[in-house]
Design a protein around this motif. Structure first.
Motif, PDB file in Angstrom:
ATOM      1  N   TYR A 248      10.504  -7.321  -7.573  1.00  0.00           N
ATOM      2  CA  TYR A 248       9.489  -6.772  -8.478  1.00  0.00           C
ATOM      3  C   TYR A 248       9.494  -5.260  -8.546  1.00  0.00           C
ATOM      4  CZ  TYR A 248       7.564 -11.482  -8.818  1.00  0.00           C
ATOM      5  OH  TYR A 248       7.394 -12.822  -9.054  1.00  0.00           O
ATOM      6  N   PHE A 249      10.359  -4.636  -7.753  1.00  0.00           N
ATOM      7  CA  PHE A 249      10.373  -3.161  -7.733  1.00  0.00           C
ATOM      8  C   PHE A 249      11.809  -2.644  -7.876  1.00  0.00           C
ATOM      9  CE2 PHE A 249       6.544  -4.418  -5.530  1.00  0.00           C
ATOM     10  CZ  PHE A 249       5.590  -3.569  -6.062  1.00  0.00           C
TER      11      PHE A 249
ATOM     12  N   LEU B 143       0.833  -1.205   0.000  1.00  0.00           N
ATOM     13  CA  LEU B 143       0.000   0.000   0.000  1.00  0.00           C
ATOM     14  C   LEU B 143       0.869   1.258   0.000  1.00  0.00           C
ATOM     15  CD1 LEU B 143      -2.860  -0.900   2.522  1.00  0.00           C
ATOM     16  CD2 LEU B 143      -3.066  -0.581   0.041  1.00  0.00           C
ATOM     17  N   GLY B 144       0.677   2.119  -0.960  1.00  0.00           N
ATOM     18  CA  GLY B 144       1.399   3.381  -1.032  1.00  0.00           C
ATOM     19  C   GLY B 144       2.810   3.279  -1.540  1.00  0.00           C
ATOM     20  N   ILE B 145       3.216   2.107  -1.985  1.00  0.00           N
ATOM     21  CA  ILE B 145       4.606   1.923  -2.379  1.00  0.00           C
ATOM     22  C   ILE B 145       4.945   2.634  -3.688  1.00  0.00           C
ATOM     23  CG2 ILE B 145       4.356  -0.201  -3.751  1.00  0.00           C
ATOM     24  CD1 ILE B 145       6.833  -1.255  -2.285  1.00  0.00           C
ATOM     25  N   GLU B 146       3.917   2.943  -4.482  1.00  0.00           N
ATOM     26  CA  GLU B 146       4.175   3.589  -5.779  1.00  0.00           C
ATOM     27  C   GLU B 146       4.781   4.981  -5.626  1.00  0.00           C
ATOM     28  OE1 GLU B 146      -0.016   4.412  -4.456  1.00  0.00           O
ATOM     29  OE2 GLU B 146       1.202   2.598  -4.732  1.00  0.00           O
ATOM     30  N   ASP B 147       4.661   5.555  -4.445  1.00  0.00           N
ATOM     31  CA  ASP B 147       5.216   6.891  -4.206  1.00  0.00           C
ATOM     32  C   ASP B 147       6.671   6.852  -3.729  1.00  0.00           C
ATOM     33  OD1 ASP B 147       2.743   8.054  -4.840  1.00  0.00           O
ATOM     34  OD2 ASP B 147       2.020   7.785  -2.781  1.00  0.00           O
ATOM     35  N   LEU B 148       7.233   5.672  -3.559  1.00  0.00           N
ATOM     36  CA  LEU B 148       8.589   5.544  -3.045  1.00  0.00           C
ATOM     37  C   LEU B 148       9.607   5.409  -4.174  1.00  0.00           C
ATOM     38  CD1 LEU B 148       8.021   2.985  -0.113  1.00  0.00           C
ATOM     39  CD2 LEU B 148       8.001   5.486  -0.018  1.00  0.00           C
ATOM     40  N   THR B 149      10.812   5.850  -3.915  1.00  0.00           N
ATOM     41  CA  THR B 149      11.902   5.673  -4.868  1.00  0.00           C
ATOM     42  C   THR B 149      12.424   4.239  -4.763  1.00  0.00           C
ATOM     43  OG1 THR B 149      13.620   6.298  -3.290  1.00  0.00           O
ATOM     44  CG2 THR B 149      12.570   8.083  -4.548  1.00  0.00           C
TER      45      THR B 149
ATOM     46  N   ALA C 251      15.383   3.304  -4.064  1.00  0.00           N
ATOM     47  CA  ALA C 251      16.217   3.205  -2.869  1.00  0.00           C
ATOM     48  C   ALA C 251      15.360   3.059  -1.614  1.00  0.00           C
ATOM     49  CB  ALA C 251      17.119   4.425  -2.751  1.00  0.00           C
ATOM     50  N   GLU C 252      14.262   3.779  -1.561  1.00  0.00           N
ATOM     51  CA  GLU C 252      13.365   3.700  -0.404  1.00  0.00           C
ATOM     52  C   GLU C 252      12.690   2.335  -0.322  1.00  0.00           C
ATOM     53  OE1 GLU C 252      11.991   8.376   0.154  1.00  0.00           O
ATOM     54  OE2 GLU C 252      10.988   7.115  -1.344  1.00  0.00           O
ATOM     55  N   ILE C 253      12.367   1.757  -1.469  1.00  0.00           N
ATOM     56  CA  ILE C 253      11.746   0.430  -1.487  1.00  0.00           C
ATOM     57  C   ILE C 253      12.717  -0.626  -0.970  1.00  0.00           C
ATOM     58  CG2 ILE C 253      10.875  -1.396  -3.008  1.00  0.00           C
ATOM     59  CD1 ILE C 253       9.615   0.829  -4.720  1.00  0.00           C
ATOM     60  N   GLN C 254      13.961  -0.510  -1.389  1.00  0.00           N
ATOM     61  CA  GLN C 254      14.956  -1.470  -0.907  1.00  0.00           C
ATOM     62  C   GLN C 254      15.226  -1.285   0.582  1.00  0.00           C
ATOM     63  OE1 GLN C 254      15.852  -4.047  -2.847  1.00  0.00           O
ATOM     64  NE2 GLN C 254      14.354  -3.057  -4.181  1.00  0.00           N
ATOM     65  N   GLN C 255      15.165  -0.049   1.043  1.00  0.00           N
ATOM     66  CA  GLN C 255      15.314   0.219   2.474  1.00  0.00           C
ATOM     67  C   GLN C 255      14.135  -0.378   3.246  1.00  0.00           C
ATOM     68  OE1 GLN C 255      15.615   4.396   3.439  1.00  0.00           O
ATOM     69  NE2 GLN C 255      16.276   4.006   5.536  1.00  0.00           N
ATOM     70  N   LEU C 256      12.942  -0.265   2.643  1.00  0.00           N
ATOM     71  CA  LEU C 256      11.750  -0.856   3.260  1.00  0.00           C
ATOM     72  C   LEU C 256      11.901  -2.374   3.367  1.00  0.00           C
ATOM     73  CD1 LEU C 256       8.804  -0.464   4.258  1.00  0.00           C
ATOM     74  CD2 LEU C 256       8.076  -0.727   1.872  1.00  0.00           C
ATOM     75  N   ALA C 257      12.432  -2.969   2.302  1.00  0.00           N
ATOM     76  CA  ALA C 257      12.646  -4.422   2.309  1.00  0.00           C
ATOM     77  C   ALA C 257      13.575  -4.825   3.443  1.00  0.00           C
ATOM     78  CB  ALA C 257      13.206  -4.872   0.967  1.00  0.00           C
ATOM     79  N   GLU C 258      14.644  -4.072   3.631  1.00  0.00           N
ATOM     80  CA  GLU C 258      15.576  -4.385   4.708  1.00  0.00           C
ATOM     81  C   GLU C 258      14.918  -4.238   6.072  1.00  0.00           C
ATOM     82  OE1 GLU C 258      18.481  -5.780   4.471  1.00  0.00           O
ATOM     83  OE2 GLU C 258      18.199  -5.806   2.288  1.00  0.00           O
ATOM     84  N   GLY C 259      13.965  -3.306   6.157  1.00  0.00           N
ATOM     85  CA  GLY C 259      13.259  -3.116   7.419  1.00  0.00           C
ATOM     86  C   GLY C 259      12.456  -4.340   7.830  1.00  0.00           C
ATOM     87  N   TYR C 260      11.930  -5.063   6.839  1.00  0.00           N
ATOM     88  CA  TYR C 260      11.168  -6.276   7.149  1.00  0.00           C
ATOM     89  C   TYR C 260      12.064  -7.398   7.648  1.00  0.00           C
ATOM     90  CZ  TYR C 260       6.761  -4.481   5.336  1.00  0.00           C
ATOM     91  OH  TYR C 260       5.599  -3.763   5.152  1.00  0.00           O
ATOM     92  N   ASN C 261      13.355  -7.226   7.521  1.00  0.00           N
ATOM     93  CA  ASN C 261      14.308  -8.209   8.033  1.00  0.00           C
ATOM     94  C   ASN C 261      14.647  -7.958   9.492  1.00  0.00           C
ATOM     95  OD1 ASN C 261      15.394 -10.510   6.863  1.00  0.00           O
ATOM     96  ND2 ASN C 261      16.506  -9.344   5.306  1.00  0.00           N
ATOM     97  N   GLN C 262      14.078  -6.885  10.051  1.00  0.00           N
ATOM     98  CA  GLN C 262      14.410  -6.488  11.429  1.00  0.00           C
ATOM     99  C   GLN C 262      13.227  -6.732  12.366  1.00  0.00           C
ATOM    100  OE1 GLN C 262      17.588  -5.530  11.857  1.00  0.00           O
ATOM    101  NE2 GLN C 262      17.816  -5.759   9.618  1.00  0.00           N
ATOM    102  N   LEU C 263      13.544  -7.035  13.607  1.00  0.00           N
ATOM    103  CA  LEU C 263      12.512  -7.161  14.632  1.00  0.00           C
ATOM    104  C   LEU C 263      11.931  -5.795  14.959  1.00  0.00           C
ATOM    105  CD1 LEU C 263      14.469  -9.537  17.036  1.00  0.00           C
ATOM    106  CD2 LEU C 263      12.513 -10.191  15.627  1.00  0.00           C
ATOM    107  N   ASP C 264      10.640  -5.747  15.279  1.00  0.00           N
ATOM    108  CA  ASP C 264      10.039  -4.483  15.683  1.00  0.00           C
ATOM    109  C   ASP C 264      10.305  -4.244  17.174  1.00  0.00           C
ATOM    110  OD1 ASP C 264       8.204  -6.000  17.156  1.00  0.00           O
ATOM    111  OD2 ASP C 264       6.556  -5.700  15.747  1.00  0.00           O
ATOM    112  N   SER C 265       9.711  -3.198  17.714  1.00  0.00           N
ATOM    113  CA  SER C 265       9.965  -2.825  19.112  1.00  0.00           C
ATOM    114  C   SER C 265       9.455  -3.872  20.100  1.00  0.00           C
ATOM    115  CB  SER C 265       9.312  -1.469  19.413  1.00  0.00           C
ATOM    116  OG  SER C 265       7.912  -1.525  19.177  1.00  0.00           O
TER     117      SER C 265
END
Length: 216
Positions: free
Chosen positions: A215-216, A175-181, A183-197
């Motif tokens: 795919y992006f 959702l809303g990913i079409e507005d990201l660059t 680089a931001e998409i790849q950063q988002l992907a790396e975020g899913y590899n991390q534990l949340d708070s």
């Protein structure tokens, strides 16, 4: 499937096993109960970020069971070996497990060193690919396809229930990913590899990461 980095076993579990003597031996079936079993279960959940070792859905103690990667029927010497223990969805108290059966309860006593993709292998994610439809498929790498296909079949990882759950998770992440660059998409992907708070991974994060990176 997401790689699980094993931690040291809980000290109370080690201490309990160390009580072994001529008159008493720690045994999975006879005396592995509370509090030691609960302590081990909680430790497994924490090191997996509260997602199933096989499919990646959200789990808690009540909705999961302690799984032996190498079955204790075939490898009795590993029954209480912490490096062989992981947490799989579908709870231990659900007997028989609810239909459709998948992951650890579906796997049961099966294990094949050559054809089982283990979540304890650092490169386990390389065996699979995930289209946006929510399916899980074998990689295009011919050297990994047989193991991937067999693991998907033996663990029932491609049943409709899991496909639908993956698709919901993927759709939410996009959702809303079409507005990201890029680089931001790849950063988002790396975020899913991390534990949340809360020390948790996003359910089906392996599929989400694959989609974002490929795919992006």
């Amino acid at each position: 499937m997401k790689y699980i980095k094993k931690n040291h076993e809980p000290k109370k579990f080690s201490d309990w096993k160390a009580l072994e003597n001529d008159d008493w031996k720690p045994n999975w079936d006879d005396n592995f109960q509370k509090p030691e079993k609960s302590i081990v279960h909680d430790s497994l959940l924490q090191e997996q970020g509260y997602i199933c070792c096989y499919c990646g859905m959200r789990i808690a103690r009540a909705t999961s069971h302690i799984e032996h990667l190498k079955p204790r029927t075939t490898y009795p010497n590993l029954a209480l070996d912490y490096t062989n223990l992981i947490a799989s969805c579908q709870g231990e108290s659900e007997e028989p497990p609810p239909v459709p059966v998948h992951c650890g309860h579906q796997k049961k006593y099966w294990y094949d060193k050559q054809l089982m993709v283990s979540p304890l292998e650092v490169n386990c994610t390389d065996f699979f690919k995930y289209p946006a439809s929510g399916e899980i498929k074998p990689t295009d790498d011919p050297t990994k396809q047989a193991a991937a296909e067999t693991t998907i079949e033996k663990l029932a990882l491609n049943i409709n229930k899991l496909q639908n759950m993956r698709k919901v998770a993927i759709d939410a992440a996009l959702l809303g990913i079409e507005d990201l660059t890029d680089a931001e998409i790849q950063q988002l992907a790396e975020g899913y590899n991390q534990l949340d708070s809360n020390g948790q991974y996003t359910p089906f994060c392996a599929a989400i990461i694959y989609i974002l990176k490929n795919y992006f």
